[in-house]
Design an enzyme around this catalytic site. Structure first.
Site, PDB file in Angstrom:
ATOM      1  N   GLY A  29       0.765  -1.245   0.000  1.00  0.00           N
ATOM      2  CA  GLY A  29       0.000   0.000   0.000  1.00  0.00           C
ATOM      3  C   GLY A  29       0.796   1.296   0.000  1.00  0.00           C
ATOM      4  O   GLY A  29       0.340   2.296  -0.546  1.00  0.00           O
ATOM      5  N   ASP A  74       0.342   3.456   4.404  1.00  0.00           N
ATOM      6  CA  ASP A  74      -0.709   4.030   3.569  1.00  0.00           C
ATOM      7  C   ASP A  74      -1.895   4.470   4.421  1.00  0.00           C
ATOM      8  O   ASP A  74      -2.382   5.589   4.302  1.00  0.00           O
ATOM      9  CB  ASP A  74      -1.154   3.023   2.491  1.00  0.00           C
ATOM     10  CG  ASP A  74      -1.550   1.652   3.056  1.00  0.00           C
ATOM     11  OD1 ASP A  74      -1.331   1.398   4.263  1.00  0.00           O
ATOM     12  OD2 ASP A  74      -2.075   0.827   2.287  1.00  0.00           O
ATOM     13  N   ASP A  98      -6.142   1.826  10.086  1.00  0.00           N
ATOM     14  CA  ASP A  98      -7.570   1.551  10.243  1.00  0.00           C
ATOM     15  C   ASP A  98      -7.802   1.139  11.705  1.00  0.00           C
ATOM     16  O   ASP A  98      -7.949   2.003  12.568  1.00  0.00           O
ATOM     17  CB  ASP A  98      -7.919   0.447   9.222  1.00  0.00           C
ATOM     18  CG  ASP A  98      -9.383   0.075   9.154  1.00  0.00           C
ATOM     19  OD1 ASP A  98     -10.199   0.783   9.747  1.00  0.00           O
ATOM     20  OD2 ASP A  98      -9.718  -0.928   8.505  1.00  0.00           O
ATOM     21  N   ARG A 119      -4.885   0.151  -7.046  1.00  0.00           N
ATOM     22  CA  ARG A 119      -3.704   0.814  -6.471  1.00  0.00           C
ATOM     23  C   ARG A 119      -3.137   1.883  -7.399  1.00  0.00           C
ATOM     24  O   ARG A 119      -2.447   2.789  -6.976  1.00  0.00           O
ATOM     25  CB  ARG A 119      -2.588  -0.207  -6.223  1.00  0.00           C
ATOM     26  CG  ARG A 119      -2.913  -1.275  -5.201  1.00  0.00           C
ATOM     27  CD  ARG A 119      -1.627  -2.017  -4.809  1.00  0.00           C
ATOM     28  NE  ARG A 119      -1.890  -3.253  -4.091  1.00  0.00           N
ATOM     29  CZ  ARG A 119      -2.087  -3.340  -2.780  1.00  0.00           C
ATOM     30  NH1 ARG A 119      -2.076  -2.259  -2.033  1.00  0.00           N
ATOM     31  NH2 ARG A 119      -2.288  -4.507  -2.201  1.00  0.00           N
TER      32      ARG A 119
END
Ligand code: IMP
Length: 179
Positions: free
Chosen positions: A47, A103, A106, A169
């Site tokens: 990521g 990236d 969460d 991506r």
């Protein structure tokens, strides 16, 4: 314009221009903080590859770039608790200043794992720079998370390195899931 990946539709959320502007700001701050120290920027694949590429261009000081590869999401919409280590850091970070480049944060499970792992390698310091952060999803207290590009709502996003089932991506901008 909306994009479609497999069965899902995503709408524009953060433009590349906005990301680039914020990356300059963070890069300037990091350059000022680490000048004279030759820090190691550690990216978490897949990521972070785009953010890492753009970020280090904005930090014009001697530095090293290294990557680790982990997966916790396994391509779906919901996070999983299992973290798979695909490959490990190849640089000795003992006594070095480490900037972990992520990236997105969460639940923070991946970051918790990474920070603990890197700390066990005895760096001089460790700080985290994440492009995106979902504060409402966060389940950990991680003081090392010092640099955040954008705080976002708890919505699934793709683009600029972020994927859905390994797709998406390559988009320049960041898109959010349309419910
Ligand atoms: P965490 O362990 O729950 O913080 O999840 C971290 C990893 O899950 C990130 O490095 C991403 O690979 C993935 N992830 C979390 N949220 C999203 C999202 O909205 N879109 C794409 N990938 C995500």
């Amino acid at each position: 314009m909306n994009i479609r990946i497999e069965e899902l539709t995503f709408e524009p959320m953060i433009s590349y221009e906005t990301i680039a502007q914020r990356t300059i700001e963070i890069g300037n701050t990091l350059a000022e903080k680490y000048k004279g120290n030759t820090p190691v920027f550690v990216g978490v694949l897949n990521g972070s590859f785009m953010f890492m590429a753009d970020l280090v261009k904005q930090v014009p000081i001697p530095l090293h770039v290294a990557f680790m590869k982990l997966s916790s999401y396994h391509g779906g919409l919901a996070t999983t608790r299992t973290i798979t280590e695909d490959f490990n850091l190849k640089v000795d970070i003992q006594g070095r200043d480490v900037i972990l480049v992520e990236d997105i944060v969460d639940t923070g499970n991946t970051l918790r794992y990474l920070v603990d792992k890197l700390k066990s390698l005895n760096p001089a310091s460790i700080t985290v720079c994440a492009l995106l952060y979902k504060p409402d999803a966060m389940e950990h207290n991680i003081p090392e998370l010092e640099y955040v590009g954008f705080e976002i709502e708890n919505k699934f996003v793709v683009g600029y390195g972020l994927d859905y089932k390994e797709l998406g991506r390559n988009y320049k901008d960041i898109y959010q899931l349309v419910k």
